[in-house]
Design an enzyme around this catalytic site. Structure first.
Site, short mmCIF file in Angstrom:
data_model
loop_
_atom_site.label_atom_id
_atom_site.label_comp_id
_atom_site.label_asym_id
_atom_site.label_seq_id
_atom_site.Cartn_x
_atom_site.Cartn_y
_atom_site.Cartn_z
N CYS A 1 0.70 -1.21 -0.17
CA CYS A 1 0.02 -0.05 0.46
C CYS A 1 0.72 1.43 -0.03
CB CYS A 1 -1.11 -0.36 1.44
SG CYS A 1 -2.30 1.35 1.29
N HIS B 1 -3.29 -5.47 0.96
CA HIS B 1 -3.13 -5.79 2.22
C HIS B 1 -2.43 -7.09 2.50
CE1 HIS B 1 -2.72 -1.74 3.93
NE2 HIS B 1 -3.51 -1.66 3.43
N GLU C 1 -0.80 -9.19 4.05
CA GLU C 1 -1.13 -9.55 5.69
C GLU C 1 -2.72 -10.01 6.45
OE1 GLU C 1 -0.71 -6.30 4.62
OE2 GLU C 1 -0.48 -4.80 6.19
N GLY D 1 4.20 -16.22 38.61
CA GLY D 1 3.32 -17.87 37.94
C GLY D 1 2.25 -17.42 36.61
N GLY D 2 2.82 -16.02 36.14
CA GLY D 2 2.21 -15.88 34.58
C GLY D 2 2.98 -16.56 33.69
N VAL D 3 1.76 -16.82 32.65
CA VAL D 3 3.26 -17.63 30.77
C VAL D 3 4.45 -16.54 31.36
CG1 VAL D 3 1.85 -16.53 28.87
CG2 VAL D 3 3.20 -19.14 29.52
N ASP D 4 4.27 -15.46 30.65
CA ASP D 4 5.72 -14.73 30.45
C ASP D 4 6.61 -14.14 31.53
OD1 ASP D 4 3.74 -13.89 28.72
OD2 ASP D 4 3.59 -11.77 29.43
N SER E 1 6.77 -17.37 33.73
CA SER E 1 6.86 -18.57 34.12
C SER E 1 8.72 -18.74 33.36
CB SER E 1 6.17 -19.30 34.21
OG SER E 1 5.36 -18.53 34.82
#
Ligand code: XMP
Length: 511
Positions: free
Chosen positions: A81, A168, A170, A223-226, A228
């Protein structure tokens, strides 16, 4: 480092999506500002470059610019674009204001065979979103596709490695957009498929060892995935020299501390320091009802505890945190542009006064890539599938004053809702489902007796990214079970209401 594709961002709403599409093909991609100088670009040694779209117009003087030398650098370039219009503008083509903005689906007819369209049959459904358009392609360029309203919907100059698309590829609405991007990456840029979870892990472990040498690292584990996955990576690289600190602020979900300790200390044998600071938090929160005041007290107290612990451990030089790529991009490009609705307190991103060097192994990744990494590294599914949980925890789900008793009430409600969501098989369909404890009492009747008890609101939403959300159309039967279990099993609750607000205008959390 694996082969790299650079995405130059001119302010398109789809830039991150382009990066996702490239990575889905197992090619590493990075987003840089559109006007990045050629010398910086060269240090990345990109295999190819994608120029994003933009809300700007190349015809306007103040148009967002790129380093024009790029176009003769020999690096393959795909302009999307606005990116295509930039190529046309610099290479001697003609860009014109379209009479009306062209927005939505269009039928693309391929008119010349092109490596970009390899394996595709014409016509294709594509997605357009532009004001300007290229009307004359630059000298030496071939028109490769057209639509009814775009006489130059795609062009290329194969010798120079320059390709442009007015639409686009994407977005999901462009039916075979992924194929077009795949062709650019593999047939034109000759990228292999080197960006995989395994290659990422191997490279990251090496990098961490090189950076840390014999030093000690501290990490705030929530304890969150990030956090952890961050802790898991650093632990794998340097073992005992990583000290993970898990602070119980008294505002966690039911049995959360036990689950974290069981998994990270007992199962994964990490050096985990558990600090039960519930009392400290309750004392500081006593009598506080204002949501922002609650958030700032919790944030401050957390930093203090974390700093005390770091001093106690001694000799720590590094802080590991689970910053993700969208956080990095956002703080670089749209800083200060939007109003603060809530002060989000993220456990990972805090102690800037501690003068520790940062280790951020996830800063090039998106959330689903982190989840994939977690799976490959064998993290317990409970921690991978967990719903987002706010840094200030249950404090922002208790309207009014926070007391240990009210926290306990909410924890029980939360456990019951979690069980029911699981029973009905809704866990993967919901972004979040949780109770909110209200600060009002209502009259009820139980066993012939009048009651004057608490109201619990159920909040269950669907969402892609937490930025917008809709209330979940839960089956009536499920609502019935939730309501009756909450009232029957939790003392002091006699009424359940269902929150049917979307975001915006509401937010997901109540405070
Ligand atoms: P809101 O309530 O702003 O929440 O619609 C959007 C998403 O963000 C989560 N949330 C937080 N996450 N720290 C976090 O890490 C916070 O302070 C915080 N506040 C809200 C919320 O659970 C939802 O998923």
């Amino acid at each position: 480092m694996s082969e790299k594709i650079l995405i130059l961002d001119f302010g398109s709403q789809y830039t991150q999506l382009i990066a996702r599409r490239v990575r889905e093909r197992h090619v590493y991609s990075e987003i840089l500002p559109g006007d990045t100088p050629i010398t910086s670009i060269n240090t990345h040694q990109p295999k190819g470059i994608i120029l994003s779209g933009s809300p700007s117009s190349v015809i306007e003087d103040e148009a967002r610019q790129m380093a024009p030398e790029l176009l003769s650098s020999g690096i393959p370039i795909l302009g999307i674009c606005y990116g295509m219009q930039l190529i046309a503008h610099h290479m001697g083509g003609l860009v014109e204001r379209a009479g009306a903005r062209e927005y939505g689906r269009a039928e693309l007819r391929i008119v010349t065979e092109s490596p970009l369209f390899k394996g595709l049959t014409s016509p294709l459904t594509v997605w357009m979103s532009h004001g300007d358009r290229v009307v004359t392609s630059p000298p030496g360029f071939q028109i490769t596709a057209v639509t009814d309203s775009s006489p130059v919907a795609a062009f290329e100059n194969r010798e120079k490695g320059l390709y442009g698309l007015q639409f686009h590829p994407e977005v999901a609405h462009t039916a075979l957009g992924r194929e077009i991007i795949k062709n650019f990456l593999h047939a034109i840029c000759h990228c292999g498929e080197s960006w995989t979870a395994k290659s990422f892990i191997a490279q990251t472990l090496e990098d961490i060892c090189r950076q840390v040498k014999t030093g000690k690292v501290i990490c705030a584990l929530s304890g969150g995935v990030d956090s952890s996955v961050t802790a898991l990576l650093v632990h794998k690289a340097i073992g005992e020299r990583l000290v993970s600190v898990f602070v119980n602020n008294g505002l966690l979900r039911y049995r959360e501390p036990e689950r974290v300790i069981e998994n990270f200390r007992n199962k994964l044998h990490m050096n985990l320091r558990y600090i039960d600071a519930s009392r400290r938090f309750y004392t500081r929160l006593a009598g506080v009802v204002d949501p922002e005041e609650k958030r700032s007290i919790i944030g401050e107290e957390f930093i203090r505890i974390f700093e005390e612990e770091a001093a106690r451990i001694g000799g720590v030089k590094f802080l590991a945190q689970g910053t993700l790529y969208p956080d990095v991009v956002e703080s670089g490009s749209s800083q200060g542009s939007s109003a603060i609705i809530k002060t989000h307190h993220n456990v990972g991103g805090l102690p800037s006064t501690m003068k520790l060097k940062l280790i951020e192994p996830l800063k090039e990744l998106f959330k689903d890539e982190v989840r994939e990494l977690a799976r490959v590294m064998g993290l317990d599914p409970y921690f991978i599938r967990r719903q987002p949980f706010p840094g200030p925890g249950l404090a922002v789900r208790i309207v009014g004053e926070i007391t240990p008793f009210r926290v306990k009430t909410l924890q029980q409600a939360d456990r019951i809702i979690e069980e029911i969501v699981e029973e009905f098989g809704w866990q993967d369909r919901l972004w979040q489902a949780f109770p909110v404890l209200l600060s009002l009492h209502t009259v009820g009747v139980m066993g012939d007796e009048r009651t004057y008890h608490n109201v619990v609101a159920l909040r269950a939403v669907t969402s892609q990214d937490g930025m917008t959300a809709d209330w979940a159309r839960l089956p009536h039967q499920m609502l019935e079970v939730i309501s009756s279990r909450l009232v029957n099993e939790i003392e002091g609750v006699n009424r359940v209401v269902y929150d049917i607000s979307s975001k915006p205008p509401s937010t997901i959390e109540w405070e």
